[in-house]
Design a protein around this motif. Structure first.
Motif, PDB file in Angstrom:
ATOM      1  N   GLU A 146       0.742  -1.326  -0.155  1.00 41.49           N
ATOM      2  CA  GLU A 146       0.035   0.138  -0.150  1.00 41.49           C
ATOM      3  C   GLU A 146       0.934   1.242  -0.030  1.00 41.49           C
TER       4      GLU A 146
ATOM      5  N   LYS B  51       2.319   1.696  -3.497  1.00 41.52           N
ATOM      6  CA  LYS B  51       1.420   1.971  -4.444  1.00 41.52           C
ATOM      7  C   LYS B  51       1.006   3.493  -4.230  1.00 41.52           C
ATOM      8  N   HIS B  52       0.931   4.050  -2.994  1.00 45.75           N
ATOM      9  CA  HIS B  52       0.667   5.459  -2.636  1.00 45.75           C
ATOM     10  C   HIS B  52       1.902   6.211  -3.236  1.00 45.75           C
TER      11      HIS B  52
END
Length: 260
Positions: free
Chosen positions: A40, A43-44
């Motif tokens: 995550e 991805k950010h």
């Protein structure tokens, strides 16, 4: 009795095996959760890089468009004839260039140049002669290096020009393009310092609005969010309705997304 003892030992062994299995499952679950968190986060970061890349592309396209005399984001209908010297022109921000079948009005003085560096030549525009022969030649040489993408050489030549001609009418322009040479190579701290010097020494220069915008851009790139927001808002307040004000609003929208 012996059989009961053997049975109890077997049960204990099985129980220990179950405990070990549960511990292994718990460890695997913890690893999975850690990997999900890392995924995550990556991805950010990827989304941020995509947004920054898109913003830079839009900004570059907008600047090149103004130099080519077309609307940002619109493809040119046909390649315009290049000037005889095939030189990128230092043209006014938001100024009109010649379009197919129409003659362009005489361009404003070169001091009004857009805050951009582009490789594409501008149609039917000329670089007006300003200053003495040696002075203008030195400026044109530095600007030519910038146009050709020789940014380090361009920076040295603009620095030399400023040192030799500190009171020239072209000095504000030299400061501006010096800052631009640092900006396009992502040397944002030095670029910020250069644009700030331009504003401090030549606050009424025709380059002031573009320089103030670039101060905000540099602060944005350096993640100085509060300063960037204040500067970009100042651009809109001091120069409403201008290209710089419109670009400042676009960067403010990107800033809000970046901060969240």
């Amino acid at each position: 009795m012996a059989e009961r003892v053997d049975k109890l030992e077997q049960q204990q062994t099985q129980a220990q095996g179950s405990v070990d299995l549960v511990n292994q499952i718990n460890a695997l679950q913890a690893q999975i959760q850690s990997l999900q968190g890392q995924n995550e986060e990556l991805k950010h970061q990827l989304d941020q890089l995509k947004q920054q890349s898109n913003d830079k592309y839009v900004d570059l396209d907008s600047r090149i468009a103004r130099l080519e005399g077309r609307s940002p984001g619109a493809a040119a209908a046909a390649p315009a004839p290049a000037p005889a010297n095939n030189q990128m022109q230092d043209v006014p921000l938001g100024g009109t260039a010649a379009t197919a079948g129409n003659a362009a009005p005489p361009p404003a003085p070169e001091q009004n140049a857009a805050p951009a560096v582009a490789a594409a030549p501008t149609a039917q525009l000329s670089n007006p002669a300003v200053g003495g022969g040696d002075e203008k030649a030195a400026y044109d040489q530095a600007f030519g290096a910038l146009k050709d993408g020789r940014y380090a050489e361009s920076a040295r030549q603009f620095q030399a020009f400023i040192g030799k001609y500190p009171n020239s009418d072209l000095t504000p322009n030299a400061y501006y393009w010096l800052g631009e040479s640092y900006y396009v190579t992502a040397n944002y701290p030095v670029s910020l310092d250069t644009f700030s010097k331009l504003l401090a020494q030549f606050p009424n220069s025709q380059k002031a609005s573009a320089a103030l915008l670039k101060v905000g851009y540099c602060q944005y790139e350096l993640k100085q969010w509060d300063k960037a927001e204040a500067t970009l808002n100042e651009v809109g307040q001091k120069y409403p309705g201008t290209q710089e004000a419109n670009l400042a609003q676009g960067r403010l929208r990107a800033l809000k997304l970046e901060r969240h």
